[in-house]
Design a protein around this motif. Structure first.
Motif: not given
Ligand code: ZN
Length: 411
Positions: A72, A74, A184, A245, A308
């Protein structure tokens, strides 16, 4: 692969398998054309079985192990104080420049496979293609395009707003047409979007089921962002493949693990991707947040490593912090190492491609000082990263990351 296309035999004092965890003394990995041709103890290496010229790189007092997987990230968030502000104010060209830099940073941290779980304008697909072609340096990328979210919902600014079943199916098909690797969906609100609420579900159960049905029909896996219990329960029931999460977040910000839901997660084929990072570690250490990871692991849920990376104060270069956080949250080191390699590959549908040092799989490997099986901190400073056979020597990290007491770390 060697720049001249010559296969490379990487040798080191130790070679670590992570599935199950075991160390081989004086190990070697032969990489040819981006693929592992041979792995084993060097005394068993038979040069006659590998004809033609071979380059050899002896890494000495390091440990060779599988490349790491971040489930995960970005690429389009910069990991600074206001990643959303930057993303929303940047042009697509500026975003791509940032995304290429983020990809390179992940690679420097030893991450040879990463899932980008939210970008706008299919920029992630363009970056993935550049890395695949060798135009840009980065890990193998799985892309999701814009996360499906409700109008005004979590990360709406990426462009994935849908409000009914038909709209959701159409968006999944559009993503498929544009070349994403997975879907997603934002099952609950999140922290980075004002007006969205992390502990509340965003979609109905039927809408989520439509997303999963359409994605699976097209051969795509589904990652569901979920904090609150209702959103976790609905995502699980809809049949998503990974729960992102999965924090069991309540309205007051506390964690309230629901034992029945944990049992249902453990009994299902779903993987939990708990996005651990330095920020989470700080919250755990100060006692302001309790991670459900320990309980999920003890009850049999399948945990994979994720960070993340890119969200507030979370660098793309800090993957090792996630693994240390998993251990601090109650997972034994062996399970953490599998979560970062073979188990993550399985969750992403890449177990026949990467995640282990086995002949026939992609040449994704790293070399680190010391012994990761007894101290995860050695993963902070990979000395060599090989991704699909391409070799990278990471730049030294900033001084703030250096711990003189760290065993095996050379000055
Ligand atoms: Zn995220």
């Amino acid at each position: 692969m060697h720049p001249d296309g010559i296969p490379v035999l990487y040798t080191a004092d130790r070679l670590l398998h992570t599935d199950p965890v075991r160390t081989i003394a004086a190990g070697g990995v032969l990489a040819r054309g981006g693929v592992i041709e041979w792995v084993g103890p060097m005394p068993e290496f038979d040069p006659g079985a590998h004809p033609g010229p071979l380059a050899r790189e002896d890494l000495g007092d390091l440990t060779l192990m599988p490349g790491l997987i971040d489930a995960h990230v970005h690429l389009g968030f910069d990991g600074g104080a206001d990643p959303v502000g930057r993303m929303t104010s940047e042009s697509d060209v500026q975003q791509v420049i940032l995304m290429l830099a983020s990809a390179r940073e992940l690679l420097e941290a030893g991450v040879t496979t990463a899932r980008d779980l939210g970008a706008r304008g299919y920029l992630d697909v363009a970056v993935r293609r550049a890395v695949d072609e060798g135009t840009a340096e980065g890990p193998r990328l799985l892309t999701a395009g814009a996360p499906l979210t409700v109008t005004g919902g979590h990360c709406w600014f990426m462009g994935g707003e849908v409000d009914d079943e038909d709209g959701a199916r159409r968006m999944v098909r559009q993503h498929h047409k544009m070349g994403v690797d997975l879907i997603k969906v934002m099952s609950t609100g999140g922290y980075m979007t004002s007006g969205s609420t992390p502990w509340r579900a965003q979609f109905t159960a039927r809408q989520l089921r439509a997303v999963v049905e359409e994605a699976h029909h097209l051969g795509k896996r589904v990652a569901a962002h979920c904090h609150g219990i209702d959103g976790i329960r609905q995502a699980l029931a809809a049949g998503v493949d990974t729960l992102e999460h999965c924090s069991f977040m309540c309205a007051d910000g506390s964690t309230e693990v629901d034992p029945e839901l944990v049992a249902a997660i453990a009994a299902s084929p779903v993987y939990v991707s708990p996005t651990m990072n330095s920020d989470v570690r700080t919250a755990m250490a100060s006692g302001t947040w309790v991670s459900p990871v320990g309980e999920l692991h003890r009850r049999g849920a399948r945990i994979i490593a994720s960070t993340d990376a890119g969200v507030g104060h979370t660098s793309h270069r800090d993957y090792a912090a996630a693994l240390e956080a998993l251990e601090e949250a109650g997972m034994p080191i062996d399970a953490v190492l599998a979560a970062a390699t073979s188990r993550a590959a399985e969750a992403l549908g890449l177990d026949a491609v990467t995640g282990r040092l086995v002949a026939g799989l992609s040449a994704d490997l790293i070399a680190v000082p010391g012994d990761p099986a007894s101290d995860l901190r050695v993963l902070r400073s990979p000395r060599l990263v090989v991704a699909r056979g391409r070799r990278l020597v990471p730049r030294p990290r900033a001084l703030s990351h250096v711990e003189p007491s760290l065993t095996g770390l050379r000055a």
